[in-house]
Design a protein around this motif. Structure first.
Motif, short mmCIF file in Angstrom:
data_model
loop_
_atom_site.label_atom_id
_atom_site.label_comp_id
_atom_site.label_asym_id
_atom_site.label_seq_id
_atom_site.Cartn_x
_atom_site.Cartn_y
_atom_site.Cartn_z
N ASP A 130 0.54 -1.42 0.04
CA ASP A 130 0.03 0.29 0.11
C ASP A 130 0.52 1.13 -0.85
O ASP A 130 1.19 1.63 0.62
N GLY A 131 0.84 1.85 -0.95
CA GLY A 131 1.53 3.40 -1.59
C GLY A 131 2.65 3.13 -1.77
O GLY A 131 3.29 4.14 -1.64
N LEU A 132 3.58 1.71 -1.80
CA LEU A 132 4.77 1.83 -2.12
C LEU A 132 5.00 1.90 -4.18
O LEU A 132 3.86 1.57 -4.58
N PRO A 133 5.40 2.34 -4.71
CA PRO A 133 5.95 2.52 -6.86
C PRO A 133 6.60 1.00 -6.61
O PRO A 133 7.16 0.24 -5.82
N GLU A 134 6.19 0.41 -7.54
CA GLU A 134 6.03 -0.59 -8.91
C GLU A 134 8.03 -0.84 -8.71
O GLU A 134 8.45 -0.02 -10.07
N ALA A 135 8.62 -1.65 -8.65
CA ALA A 135 9.91 -1.94 -9.01
C ALA A 135 9.60 -2.26 -10.20
O ALA A 135 10.70 -2.38 -11.30
N PHE A 136 8.88 -3.30 -10.47
CA PHE A 136 8.89 -4.86 -11.78
C PHE A 136 7.80 -5.13 -12.00
O PHE A 136 6.96 -5.28 -11.38
N CYS A 137 7.49 -6.17 -13.30
CA CYS A 137 5.76 -6.11 -13.20
C CYS A 137 6.22 -7.62 -13.10
O CYS A 137 7.18 -8.23 -12.68
N VAL A 138 5.50 -8.85 -12.48
CA VAL A 138 4.97 -9.24 -11.72
C VAL A 138 3.96 -10.26 -12.26
O VAL A 138 2.65 -9.78 -12.46
N ASP A 139 3.66 -11.09 -12.95
CA ASP A 139 2.86 -11.61 -13.42
C ASP A 139 2.60 -13.26 -12.74
O ASP A 139 4.12 -13.92 -12.12
N TYR A 140 1.24 -13.79 -12.23
CA TYR A 140 0.96 -14.28 -10.91
C TYR A 140 0.78 -16.03 -11.96
O TYR A 140 -0.21 -15.48 -12.97
N LEU A 141 1.11 -16.60 -11.42
CA LEU A 141 0.54 -17.79 -11.52
C LEU A 141 0.02 -18.47 -10.83
O LEU A 141 0.16 -18.46 -9.62
N PRO A 142 -1.56 -19.60 -10.61
CA PRO A 142 -2.38 -20.45 -9.80
C PRO A 142 -1.57 -21.65 -9.21
O PRO A 142 -1.02 -22.35 -10.34
N PHE A 143 -1.25 -21.55 -8.45
CA PHE A 143 -0.69 -22.63 -6.98
C PHE A 143 -1.13 -23.88 -7.44
O PHE A 143 -2.32 -24.44 -8.00
N TYR A 144 -0.38 -25.11 -6.73
CA TYR A 144 -1.17 -26.16 -7.27
C TYR A 144 -2.23 -26.29 -5.89
O TYR A 144 -2.05 -26.17 -5.03
N ASP A 145 -3.23 -27.21 -6.47
CA ASP A 145 -4.12 -27.52 -5.40
C ASP A 145 -4.54 -28.90 -6.31
O ASP A 145 -4.55 -29.61 -6.41
N SER A 146 -4.36 -28.99 -4.56
CA SER A 146 -3.75 -31.17 -4.12
C SER A 146 -5.15 -32.04 -4.47
O SER A 146 -5.65 -33.15 -4.28
#
Ligand code: PLP
Length: 456
Positions: free
Chosen positions: A197-213
């Protein structure tokens, strides 16, 4: 023979260490279990003052006295509690462990408080060598270690090295609900809006779904589909995948060997470096490293450790060696922490903790069987997953965050330290001091969980 050797072997030094240990053991005899507070009024004033001075309320009214015995920690009001969260996974040998204390004394009587990039002692070299040997035990190809002062810095250092190697790639892949720490850059990866909250972005991140047992193939398919989308949308732009193989802060989610093999192979095809964040999972499964537990040795480019390890470190492959100037620190760690780290890692490896029949698995199966009994007794209040190894988790009140939090406060009042993790569902977890507990301690803690649940 150096003067240092002569000093450490001086009978006066040895005698002094023996006396401290004896005094410790004598005073520990006074701790016989949970004990009530002796001085509540001045303790509350202390808590208020610390809260005010640090600029925020403490999660628990917890100020330690600086003494304890195994899983029991003495608070500054003279009471004792069961510490089953251990500073969120740090105090693996519990409180005031006599042999660990001896290692700490060795660090404390050495010439410097801190060691750093410019000046390191033989104990740093010994620790680094041990970490490399153990990290490569099952076939990984990791060549170097940078010691550092926090888990997030271990991640930060790994990201910097991966960006430098993969330049001009400037994006990172990570998992939904991941936690990697809170520098400006890494808070931008950690998947929680509140933490940036309130921080600048340093680089772009792409999110993957994690493993679902609960959906093995479906989760592999969803992850691969998301990955394909990102790499085709941003070709050649991903420098690294930063991942936990067991998600701790998210609420105890386990990965899977096949899931990671498929993901890591695909990353390799796209020249994406693989950074495994083991700041929380190190020393908590039946193998020293969780990447070894999932047999991912041949894929890892970086493995980052912290918490249990007592010092933090980035362990990395030779082909990711940074150019001079990129990585350096005034403090790698304190001399006491470096000596403690060697003690802890050496004990883990050589003293029956690891392996299918090791102490870690025994603790897990006993603790989870007892929690299973509680589930039978209070089916609507407590359910599995129970986690893995020395990371034990439970879902209370169907994962309701407020009730789970209330439970942890009540459990604290009743004498046991735990902590919450994750949202939707929120879980209550224990990062147990595996080097300090036995089944009797677990029985007592489960009894207190039972009483606390019954009262809610
Ligand atoms: C997986 C993981 N990575 C990184 C961190 C950050 O470590 P530190 O708080 O020492 O910076 C944590 C802390 O909980 C963690 O669980």
């Amino acid at each position: 023979m150096t003067i240092a050797n002569e000093f450490y072997n001086d009978p006066k030094v040895k005698e002094a260490k023996k006396l401290i240990k004896q005094a410790l053991l004598n005073h520990q005899e006074k701790i016989t279990g949970l004990m009530p507070p002796k001085d509540e009024k001045s303790y509350q004033e202390l808590v208020k003052k610390l809260s005010q001075n640090r600029g925020g309320k403490l999660f628990y009214d917890y100020i330690g006295s600086g003494f304890g015995k195994g899983p029991f920690v003495e608070l500054a009001d003279g009471s004792t509690k069961f510490d089953f969260i251990t500073g969120i996974g740090v105090h693996y040998f519990g409180h005031s462990h006599p042999d660990l204390m001896e290692a700490l004394i060795d660090g404390a009587i050495s010439n410097t408080v801190m060691q750093g990039n410019l000046q390191q002692n033989t104990d740093s070299e010994k620790l680094i060598d041990l970490l490399l040997t153990e990290a490569n035990r099952y076939g990984a190809d990791l060549s170097h270690v940078v010691l550092t002062s926090s888990g997030v810095m271990a991640n930060e250092n790994a990201l910097k090295m991966a960006f430098q190697k993969r330049h001009p790639a400037d994006r990172v892949l990570a998992f939904n609900k991941c936690f990697h720490g809170r520098t400006i850059a890494v808070a931008g990866v950690t998947d929680k809006a509140k933490y940036r909250d309130g921080l600048p972005e340093a680089f772009c991140v792409d999110y993957l779904p994690f493993y679902d047992s609960n959906d093995h193939q479906g989760s592999i398919d969803r992850m691969m589909c998301a990955l394909a989308g990102y790499v085709s949308r941003h070709p050649g732009k991903h420098a690294a995948l930063l991942c936990e193989v067991i998600q701790g802060e998210a609420g105890s989610y386990l990965g899977n060997k096949e899931f990671f093999e498929i993901l890591f192979s695909e990353c390799k095809k796209h020249n994406i470096s693989i950074i495994v964040d083991e700041v929380q999972s190190f020393g908590r499964t039946e193998k020293l490293f969780a990447f070894q537990y999932f047999e991912l040795d041949k894929y890892v480019d970086f493995v980052n450790i912290g918490k249990n390890a007592q010092t933090c470190a980035t362990i990395y492959r030779g082909d990711h060696k940074p150019r001079p100037g990129l990585i350096s620190q005034t403090f790698t760690s304190s001399s006491t922490a470096i000596n403690a780290s060697y003690y802890v890692v050496n004990q883990l490896v050589n003293n029956g903790f690891l392996g299918k029949d090791g102490k870690i698995n025994k603790i897990h199966s006993y603790f989870s069987s007892k929690l299973e009994e509680l589930h039978k007794k209070h089916p609507d209040k407590i359910e599995g997953p129970w986690g893995i190894g020395a990371m034990v988790a439970m879902t209370l009140f169907k994962g309701d965050m407020e009730k789970s939090k209330q439970f942890t406060f009540k459990l604290f009042e009743n004498g046991v330290l735990s902590f919450i993790a994750g949202q939707l569902p929120t879980r209550v977890r224990f990062l147990v001091p595996a080097g300090a507990i036995n089944n009797d301690h677990i029985d007592e803690v489960v009894k207190i969980i039972d009483q606390t649940l019954a009262g809610m």
